[in-house]
Design a protein around this motif. Structure first.
Motif, mmCIF file in Angstrom:
data_model
loop_
_atom_site.group_PDB
_atom_site.id
_atom_site.type_symbol
_atom_site.label_atom_id
_atom_site.label_comp_id
_atom_site.label_asym_id
_atom_site.label_seq_id
_atom_site.Cartn_x
_atom_site.Cartn_y
_atom_site.Cartn_z
ATOM 1 N N SER A 1 3.430 -4.483 3.233
ATOM 2 C CA SER A 1 4.489 -3.326 3.126
ATOM 3 C C SER A 1 4.026 -2.047 2.301
ATOM 4 O O SER A 1 3.247 -2.062 1.763
ATOM 5 N N GLY A 2 5.122 -1.257 2.250
ATOM 6 C CA GLY A 2 4.742 -0.037 1.798
ATOM 7 C C GLY A 2 4.819 1.173 2.856
ATOM 8 O O GLY A 2 4.597 1.012 3.946
ATOM 9 N N PRO A 3 4.816 2.333 2.128
ATOM 10 C CA PRO A 3 5.074 3.806 2.861
ATOM 11 C C PRO A 3 4.076 3.779 4.066
ATOM 12 O O PRO A 3 4.313 4.232 5.119
ATOM 13 N N VAL A 4 2.726 3.385 3.832
ATOM 14 C CA VAL A 4 1.741 3.568 4.840
ATOM 15 C C VAL A 4 1.321 2.198 5.249
ATOM 16 O O VAL A 4 -0.010 2.026 5.873
ATOM 17 N N ALA A 5 1.973 1.093 5.119
ATOM 18 C CA ALA A 5 1.508 -0.360 5.679
ATOM 19 C C ALA A 5 1.405 0.024 7.455
ATOM 20 O O ALA A 5 0.353 -0.799 7.759
ATOM 21 N N GLN A 6 2.313 0.710 8.092
ATOM 22 C CA GLN A 6 2.136 0.671 9.609
ATOM 23 C C GLN A 6 0.797 1.382 10.128
ATOM 24 O O GLN A 6 0.034 0.808 10.922
ATOM 25 N N GLN A 7 0.566 2.541 9.079
ATOM 26 C CA GLN A 7 -0.712 3.089 9.885
ATOM 27 C C GLN A 7 -2.249 2.122 9.455
ATOM 28 O O GLN A 7 -3.045 2.691 10.000
ATOM 29 N N HIS A 8 -2.076 1.381 8.545
ATOM 30 C CA HIS A 8 -3.202 0.684 8.304
ATOM 31 C C HIS A 8 -3.303 -1.027 8.667
ATOM 32 O O HIS A 8 -4.037 -1.819 8.420
ATOM 33 N N ALA A 9 -2.363 -1.348 9.194
ATOM 34 C CA ALA A 9 -1.974 -2.572 9.496
ATOM 35 C C ALA A 9 -2.914 -3.304 10.386
ATOM 36 O O ALA A 9 -3.354 -4.594 10.077
ATOM 37 N N GLU A 10 -3.246 -2.516 11.478
ATOM 38 C CA GLU A 10 -4.300 -2.975 12.229
ATOM 39 C C GLU A 10 -5.636 -3.062 11.716
ATOM 40 O O GLU A 10 -6.087 -4.230 11.822
ATOM 41 N N LEU A 11 -6.091 -2.326 10.991
ATOM 42 C CA LEU A 11 -7.474 -2.420 10.119
ATOM 43 C C LEU A 11 -7.209 -3.686 8.940
ATOM 44 O O LEU A 11 -8.271 -4.686 9.207
ATOM 45 N N PHE A 12 -6.241 -3.751 8.522
ATOM 46 C CA PHE A 12 -5.901 -4.901 7.720
ATOM 47 C C PHE A 12 -5.818 -6.229 8.279
ATOM 48 O O PHE A 12 -5.902 -7.416 7.830
ATOM 49 N N GLY A 13 -5.356 -6.380 9.700
ATOM 50 C CA GLY A 13 -5.094 -7.525 10.338
ATOM 51 C C GLY A 13 -3.819 -8.358 9.845
ATOM 52 O O GLY A 13 -3.851 -9.297 9.617
ATOM 53 N N LEU A 14 -2.795 -7.440 9.287
ATOM 54 C CA LEU A 14 -1.803 -8.088 8.568
ATOM 55 C C LEU A 14 -0.387 -7.703 9.451
ATOM 56 O O LEU A 14 -0.226 -6.666 9.903
ATOM 57 N N THR A 15 0.409 -8.739 9.162
ATOM 58 C CA THR A 15 1.903 -8.330 9.826
ATOM 59 C C THR A 15 2.603 -7.231 8.930
ATOM 60 O O THR A 15 2.766 -7.408 7.656
ATOM 61 N N VAL A 16 3.421 -6.366 9.544
ATOM 62 C CA VAL A 16 4.034 -5.304 8.750
ATOM 63 C C VAL A 16 5.494 -5.653 8.506
ATOM 64 O O VAL A 16 6.156 -6.241 9.400
ATOM 65 N N LEU A 17 5.824 -5.730 7.155
ATOM 66 C CA LEU A 17 7.025 -5.862 6.900
ATOM 67 C C LEU A 17 7.944 -4.431 6.600
ATOM 68 O O LEU A 17 7.353 -3.562 6.167
ATOM 69 N N PRO A 18 9.192 -4.659 6.692
ATOM 70 C CA PRO A 18 9.950 -3.399 6.818
ATOM 71 C C PRO A 18 10.116 -2.521 5.662
ATOM 72 O O PRO A 18 10.197 -1.205 5.980
ATOM 73 N N THR A 19 9.895 -2.990 4.500
ATOM 74 C CA THR A 19 10.193 -2.266 3.218
ATOM 75 C C THR A 19 9.184 -1.289 2.938
ATOM 76 O O THR A 19 7.817 -1.608 3.109
ATOM 77 N N THR A 20 9.373 -0.119 2.909
ATOM 78 C CA THR A 20 8.631 0.962 2.483
ATOM 79 C C THR A 20 8.741 1.463 1.302
ATOM 80 O O THR A 20 7.687 1.272 0.492
ATOM 81 N N VAL B 1 0.851 -1.228 -0.040
ATOM 82 C CA VAL B 1 0.079 0.013 -0.166
ATOM 83 C C VAL B 1 0.853 1.158 0.247
ATOM 84 O O VAL B 1 1.944 1.204 0.707
ATOM 85 N N THR B 2 0.387 2.084 -0.935
ATOM 86 C CA THR B 2 1.042 3.525 -0.832
ATOM 87 C C THR B 2 -0.122 4.556 -0.590
ATOM 88 O O THR B 2 -1.022 4.230 -0.840
ATOM 89 N N ASP B 3 0.281 5.852 -0.337
ATOM 90 C CA ASP B 3 -0.620 6.894 -0.057
ATOM 91 C C ASP B 3 -1.198 7.564 -1.210
ATOM 92 O O ASP B 3 -0.315 7.923 -2.044
ATOM 93 N N ALA B 4 -2.590 7.651 -1.323
ATOM 94 C CA ALA B 4 -3.013 7.991 -2.675
ATOM 95 C C ALA B 4 -3.815 9.455 -2.211
ATOM 96 O O ALA B 4 -4.399 10.092 -3.058
#
Lengths: 345, 230
Positions: free
Chosen positions: B165-184, B117-120
């Motif tokens: 993963s992606g620049p906005v992965a962290q901020q939506h990870a909870e909503l998605f219920g996914l593990t965040v990987l470090p690549t942004t 995911v990236t910011d749109a």
């Protein structure tokens, strides 16, 4: 010296190439323009995002055509100039980024120059160097300005500008009122030829005693045209379109030329340059010739192709900037919507 | 072969020089990356020059260019695309567009299936989904994050996405219920890796068309408004 110019400040992608001779005269080697005007027509004005998308698609092909026309390669030009401002930010950015890439790839120095000064420089392509002092009236869809030019690369002072709509914008809006297509300049000019310019006394904006003598206002004129048309529609009478067009056009040409002549007199200059898309308007040209002749002012107007936005005018300005000994722009050059009129100032 | 990689589809201004030889994975020679959403025009070509200098590679030694084609905010995205197009034209070398999301996925060491995911802007995200073999199986699309979450739970459920993963992965990870990987942000290696097939094959580049995914905001005017009182 050969300079290539890139222009993307509004809806025309332009690449022009000029050769500057030692005596300051210019020779036009290429002038290629790709316009997105037809894509904007149904919106009644330039849509910045549509213009920016079109610039990206047109950039490389327009560059190719310009180099082919001139029979040159990038490696054989001496410098690259690009419009860095003013203009639509997103549109400018495409040209600036492309120019930086062409400069980096070819090793040629890059000069980010002013679009409005470019319109004035356009006149030096056909008519040679400007006198030490002159007045420039720039009228287009995006600009309406009076500039005192004391050297294209030395001193340019804005002495007046529109406080609301640009003259060309007023043409577009009035065209819509009259049911004419976009852009409004050419159809109104054509229709006005069959009308009576004195049929309706439309207001001349900012011509009162206490108004700024060299500023323009065209918003009230547009509204006056709309009111007049609505009033006549209400009576059920047929609108005399040609008379409305001619009377509107007369009001625009009258106020532009009257203020320009007054500015020339006040600043004691004997040469006037009129450039920008609206400079191609027949009534503006006619009235300017008449009034300049009466006032003993030499009038210079580039041919219509060089009045509208193009890369050749940017190449022309770039050539004068290079000849002045100015340093190239830094590698971090970016688009600047409030870029100063004089390079490096 | 020596490849110049560019991307401006995220707030990062990315330029790098990458070697791609035989079947070996792409090897980074030098890169310059600055995260600043307002500096794309300003910094991209200086970054190209600096990366080439550090790699000890001259422009005329480059064999190809890879350019991130988004999706991404339009103005910044175009800087990279037009820079790639102009450099390729002037140097007479091919320019291969590659989805910025594919480049991020290529550089992400993921285990099962991956969402990028990236910011749109406008509270939406650009997104794509990649299967465990690395292929893109959905996207690129632009949607509100909760729409993406709903699709992950519904039509994309069989793919079994567990990581993001992606620049906005962290901020939506909870909503998605996914593990965040470090690549942004997209990297030069990711860009070249995602374009490795056409580069190695010497394939004709795809057209340099940005992935806008949205139409320009422009509304055709309706009937003219009256200016006088009725």
């Amino acid at each position: 010296m050969i300079v290539l110019g890139i222009e993307t400040s509004c809806d025309e992608t332009g690449v022009g190439i000029v050769r500057r001779h030692a005596d300051g005269t210019l020779e036009l080697l290429a002038d290629e323009v790709a316009s997105s005007v037809e894509e904007h027509a149904r919106f009644g004005g330039v849509v910045p995002e549509i213009a920016s998308r079109a610039h990206l698609q047109a950039m490389a092909p327009t560059m190719r055509r310009a180099l082919d026309t001139a029979g040159l390669e990038l490696s054989t030009v001496d410098a690259i100039a690009v419009t860095a401002g003013p203009g639509l930010a997103g549109a400018l950015m495409v040209g600036v980024a492309a120019a930086k890439a062409y400069s980096t790839a070819s090793g040629k120095p890059l000069y980010g120059v002013n679009h409005l000064a470019g319109h004035v420089a356009a006149d030096t392509i056909e008519h040679g160097p400007l006198p030490p002092r002159c007045l420039a009236l720039l009228v287009s869809g995006g600009h309406s300005q009076l500039l005192l030019v004391e050297g294209l690369t030395e001193k340019i002072t804005e002495i007046g500008a529109t406080i609301d709509d640009a003259a060309g914008e007023a043409y577009d809006k009035v065209a819509r009122i009259l049911g004419l297509p976009y852009p409004g300049g050419p159809p109104i000019d054509k229709l006005a030829k069959q009308g009576n310019p004195r049929a309706i006394a439309f207001p001349r904006g900012l011509t009162g005693q206490r108004d700024a003598p060299f500023d323009f206002s065209f918003s009230g004129l547009k509204t006056a045209v709309a009111r007049w048309v609505e009033k006549h529609e209400a009576t059920g009478a047929e609108i005399p379109l040609a008379d409305v067009a001619a009377s509107f056009q007369e009001a625009v040409a009258d106020v532009l030329t009257a203020k320009a002549i007054r500015a020339a007199r006040e600043h004691e200059v004997d040469t006037m340059v009129i450039s920008g898309g609206v400079a191609a308007n027949s009534r503006l040209g006619e009235l300017a010739r008449e009034r300049c002749a009466e006032a003993g002012i030499t009038l210079r107007v580039p041919r219509p192709r060089l009045c509208t936005d193009n890369g050749a005018m940017i190449a022309a300005l770039g050539a004068h900037v290079v000849a002045s000994g100015a340093k190239p722009s830094p590698a971090t050059l970016a688009a600047d919507t409030s870029l100063p009129l004089v390079y490096g100032s | 072969m020596l490849v110049l990689a560019l991307d401006t589809a995220t707030p990062a201004v990315t330029a790098g020089v990458v070697a791609l030889d035989g079947d070996a994975p792409p090897e980074l020679l030098a890169e310059r990356v600055t995260v600043d959403p307002r500096a794309h025009t300003e910094l991209l070509t200086p970054h190209v020059t600096a990366a080439l200098d550090e790699a000890g590679v001259r422009l005329d030694q480059l064999d190809a260019i890879v350019c991130g084609s988004g999706p991404g905010p339009f103005t910044g995205l175009r800087v990279g695309m037009v820079t790639g197009a102009a450099l390729g034209q002037a140097l007479g070398i091919p320019v291969h567009p590659v989805s910025t999301l594919d480049a991020i996925a290529y550089a992400t060491p993921f285990h099962t299936s991956l969402l990028v995911v990236t910011d749109a802007r406008r509270r939406e995200v650009y997104w794509s989904v990649y299967c465990d073999q690395g292929w893109r199986v959905a996207g690129p699309h632009v949607d509100k994050p909760d729409v993406v979450a709903a699709k992950l739970a519904d039509e994309l459920e069989p793919i079994g996405v567990t990581e993001v993963s992606g620049p906005v992965a962290q901020q939506h990870a909870e909503l998605f219920g996914l593990t965040v990987l470090p690549t942004t942000y997209p990297t030069p290696v990711g860009l070249v890796g995602a374009a490795a097939w056409p580069l190695r094959e010497g394939a004709e580049p795809e057209p340099l068309t940005p992935l806008y995914l949205r139409q320009p905001d422009a509304v055709e005017p309706g009937a003219r408004k009256r200016v006088s009182q009725a």
